[in-house]
Design a protein around this motif. Structure first.
Motif, mmCIF file in Angstrom:
data_model
loop_
_atom_site.group_PDB
_atom_site.id
_atom_site.type_symbol
_atom_site.label_atom_id
_atom_site.label_comp_id
_atom_site.label_asym_id
_atom_site.label_seq_id
_atom_site.Cartn_x
_atom_site.Cartn_y
_atom_site.Cartn_z
ATOM 1 N N SER A 50 30.326 16.078 -11.136
ATOM 2 C CA SER A 50 31.342 17.102 -11.005
ATOM 3 C C SER A 50 31.335 17.701 -9.594
ATOM 4 O O SER A 50 32.381 17.949 -8.999
ATOM 5 C CB SER A 50 31.081 18.157 -12.086
ATOM 6 N N LEU A 51 30.150 17.892 -9.051
ATOM 7 C CA LEU A 51 30.040 18.403 -7.678
ATOM 8 C C LEU A 51 30.619 17.403 -6.684
ATOM 9 O O LEU A 51 31.363 17.761 -5.767
ATOM 10 C CB LEU A 51 28.571 18.715 -7.369
ATOM 11 N N ALA A 52 30.297 16.143 -6.890
ATOM 12 C CA ALA A 52 30.804 15.097 -5.987
ATOM 13 C C ALA A 52 32.326 15.031 -6.032
ATOM 14 O O ALA A 52 32.972 14.703 -5.047
ATOM 15 C CB ALA A 52 30.210 13.742 -6.361
ATOM 16 N N GLN A 53 32.892 15.354 -7.212
ATOM 17 C CA GLN A 53 34.354 15.328 -7.333
ATOM 18 C C GLN A 53 34.988 16.539 -6.668
ATOM 19 O O GLN A 53 36.084 16.477 -6.138
ATOM 20 C CB GLN A 53 34.764 15.275 -8.806
ATOM 21 N N LYS A 54 34.261 17.667 -6.717
ATOM 22 C CA LYS A 54 34.836 18.907 -6.195
ATOM 23 C C LYS A 54 34.822 18.958 -4.673
ATOM 24 O O LYS A 54 35.707 19.531 -4.057
ATOM 25 C CB LYS A 54 34.050 20.102 -6.735
ATOM 26 N N ILE A 55 33.773 18.432 -4.078
ATOM 27 C CA ILE A 55 33.675 18.547 -2.624
ATOM 28 C C ILE A 55 33.814 17.194 -1.960
ATOM 29 O O ILE A 55 32.986 16.313 -2.111
ATOM 30 C CB ILE A 55 32.358 19.241 -2.215
ATOM 31 N N GLU A 56 34.915 17.053 -1.209
ATOM 32 C CA GLU A 56 35.158 15.812 -0.495
ATOM 33 C C GLU A 56 34.917 16.078 0.975
ATOM 34 O O GLU A 56 34.807 17.211 1.380
ATOM 35 C CB GLU A 56 36.604 15.368 -0.699
ATOM 36 N N GLY A 57 34.868 15.012 1.740
ATOM 37 C CA GLY A 57 34.764 15.233 3.179
ATOM 38 C C GLY A 57 33.331 15.419 3.614
ATOM 39 O O GLY A 57 32.534 14.539 3.416
ATOM 40 N N SER A 58 33.057 16.580 4.184
ATOM 41 C CA SER A 58 31.783 16.773 4.865
ATOM 42 C C SER A 58 30.551 16.683 3.964
ATOM 43 O O SER A 58 30.467 17.307 2.913
ATOM 44 C CB SER A 58 31.810 18.135 5.552
ATOM 45 N N ILE A 59 29.594 15.900 4.412
ATOM 46 C CA ILE A 59 28.337 15.760 3.676
ATOM 47 C C ILE A 59 27.520 17.032 3.820
ATOM 48 O O ILE A 59 26.767 17.413 2.930
ATOM 49 C CB ILE A 59 27.556 14.522 4.170
ATOM 50 N N ARG A 60 27.701 17.714 4.931
ATOM 51 C CA ARG A 60 26.988 18.973 5.115
ATOM 52 C C ARG A 60 27.415 19.971 4.034
ATOM 53 O O ARG A 60 26.590 20.664 3.454
ATOM 54 C CB ARG A 60 27.250 19.555 6.505
ATOM 55 N N GLN A 61 28.736 20.026 3.744
ATOM 56 C CA GLN A 61 29.220 20.943 2.712
ATOM 57 C C GLN A 61 28.701 20.561 1.339
ATOM 58 O O GLN A 61 28.334 21.414 0.543
ATOM 59 C CB GLN A 61 30.751 20.931 2.686
#
Ligand code: ADP
Ligand code: MG
Length: 439
Positions: free
Chosen positions: A294-305
């Motif tokens: 679910s986290l991987a789906q919510k945050i795209e783009g920056s690996i730092r974020q």
């Protein structure tokens, strides 16, 4: 959790809203003396820190709420001198050894996927045979996608194979600052040259910040040539392709293009998930596969974020002695403000200049008259808030100001904004213009 741990968690949460520089300077030196029954007593090392903490009360309250799960009233006091425990800044942030290499960044803990496999392949080859195959190696990508990690991994891997190899990792900013400092005497200038020209591998990060400083660019060009001719490895990271770096001389651009150029793309879902699994294991945190997905789906783009959100989730769960559930995750993600990628620093600077009817040259000049100082501070404030730029980056954007000058300016404007309604309205309307443009 004892007071110290609570305070450390609060500091971690503050990173959402405030720059690391501000936190380290003002918050890292303060301590939590007492907490309970909705009250928190905070000891500050000096008056300036006290004022800063007070000015950031709302962020502080928010961070305490996240960590402790309840609201607090704050009291701020100045630490009595006898009680001052010397704080090692290195415990708060990684301390770089003289060669600049951080050993926590390796190939082993770098996840490889479609988006970065070419860059990693080249980096590994470079680490195995420095100077032989891809020289220079130029890697570019958007923020938080692993360039800095990769540069350190190359350095550490060479070091592992050849322990007495001389390697320097430095950001272009650092190269520039050290160079400028060195030209004050012949002796220091000579030792600067010796230092940078005697390496087996030179790893230069964020080379886009080399822009426009002609003397240091000249120095870099010469360093580059000397190392290159001697067959030494050069690795360069940048936020954009060499051809798009503003103000870098053509001859340097063609040097960059003479070796291998690769980019790193944003990770796909599968890779984001893999990274999360890896980072959760590193933190010895038990997070279910569903929550990670679910986290991987919510945050795209920056690996730092992505990493930051996981870190926060784990910290909150630990603080509340609860499991990192989907519900907790939603609360954490909601408070992680994404940085708007469509607003560039020059949009911000442009809007500030228009509002104050000055030119960008005036804004970035060394002048310190009232007409330019206030707009400069406003620009710094907005660059910090909207672009999440660091004080070093802001300094660079505003014509090469020192980062401590910027920190000072940021502190000042924030204090003023808390009391000055007119200024606050001005700044809000400039912010509205900047954000509105991109809606
Ligand atoms: P950049 O220099 O491109 O802005 P960084 O190298 O600072 O990005 O990476 C940001 C964070 O993400 C770091 O903590 C880094 O360790 C982590 N990271 C980036 N890419 C990967 C990856 N492929 N595998 C594991 N961690 C990564
Ligand atoms: Mg970086």
């Amino acid at each position: 959790m004892n007071y110290k741990e609570t305070w450390q968690s609060v500091l971690t949460f503050l990173e959402r809203d405030l720059s690391k520089g501000v936190i380290a300077t003002f918050f890292g030196t303060a301590e939590l003396a007492e907490i309970g029954e909705g009250r928190a007593r905070i000891l500050c090392p000096n008056r300036m820190a006290l004022e800063q903490l007070r000015a950031h009360q709302s962020q502080l309250a928010e961070a305490f709420r996240t960590v402790c799960g309840e609201d607090h009233q704050f009291s701020f006091e100045i630490k009595p001198l006898v009680n001052t425990i010397p704080q090692d800044p290195g415990t708060l942030f990684h301390h770089a050894p003289p060669n600049g290499l951080a050993d926590s960044y390796s190939f082993e803990n770098f996840v490889v996927g479609i988006s970065n496999q070419l860059a990693v392949g080249v980096a590994r080859a470079v680490a195995e045979q420095p100077g032989a195959l891809h020289n220079p190696f130029f890697v570019y990508s958007g923020v938080g996608l692993g360039k800095t990690h990769l540069l350190h991994a190359v350095g550490n891997s060479i070091k592992e194979r050849v322990p007495d190899a001389r390697i320097i990792y430095a950001s272009a900013e650092r190269f520039t600052t050290e160079f400028i400092r060195s030209i004050q005497s012949q002796q220091t200038a000579a030792s600067f040259r010796r230092k940078f020209r005697s390496v087996d591998a030179l790893l230069i990060d964020d080379v886009q910040f080399l822009a426009s400083r002609t003397a240091s660019q000249e120095e870099f060009f010469n360093t580059f040539n000397e190392l290159y001719l001697a067959g030494k490895q050069i690795v360069i990271a940048s936020d954009r392709h060499p051809a798009e770096i503003r103000d870098v001389q053509q001859r340097l651009v063609s040097r960059f293009a003479g070796g291998m150029i690769t980019d790193i793309q944003e990770p796909d879902l599968e890779m984001r998930l893999q990274i999360l699994r890896r980072k959760a294991a590193d933190q010895q945190a038990q997070v279910s596969e569903e929550v990670l997905l679910s986290l991987a789906q919510k945050i795209e783009g920056s690996i730092r974020q992505l990493e930051g959100a996981l870190h926060q989730l784990v910290a909150v769960a630990r603080a509340q002695q609860a499991a990192p559930t989907e519900e907790l995750l939603n609360a954490v993600v909601k408070t992680t403000m994404p940085v708007n990628p469509f607003i560039t620093p020059s949009d911000i600077i442009g809007s500030v200049c228009r509002a104050y009817r000055i030119t960008a040259e005036q804004l970035c000049s060394p002048k310190r008259s009232r007409e330019v100082v206030l707009p400069r501070q406003v620009a710094a404030h907005l660059l910090h808030q909207i672009s999440k730029a660091s004080s070093n980056q802001i300094g660079e954007l505003l014509g090469g100001k020192d980062h401590s000058t910027i920190l000072h300016g940021l502190g000042k404007i924030e204090k003023q904004l808390a009391t000055d309604e007119i200024l606050k309205n001005q700044v809000e309307s400039i912010r509205g213009e900047i954000l509105g443009k991109n809606r």
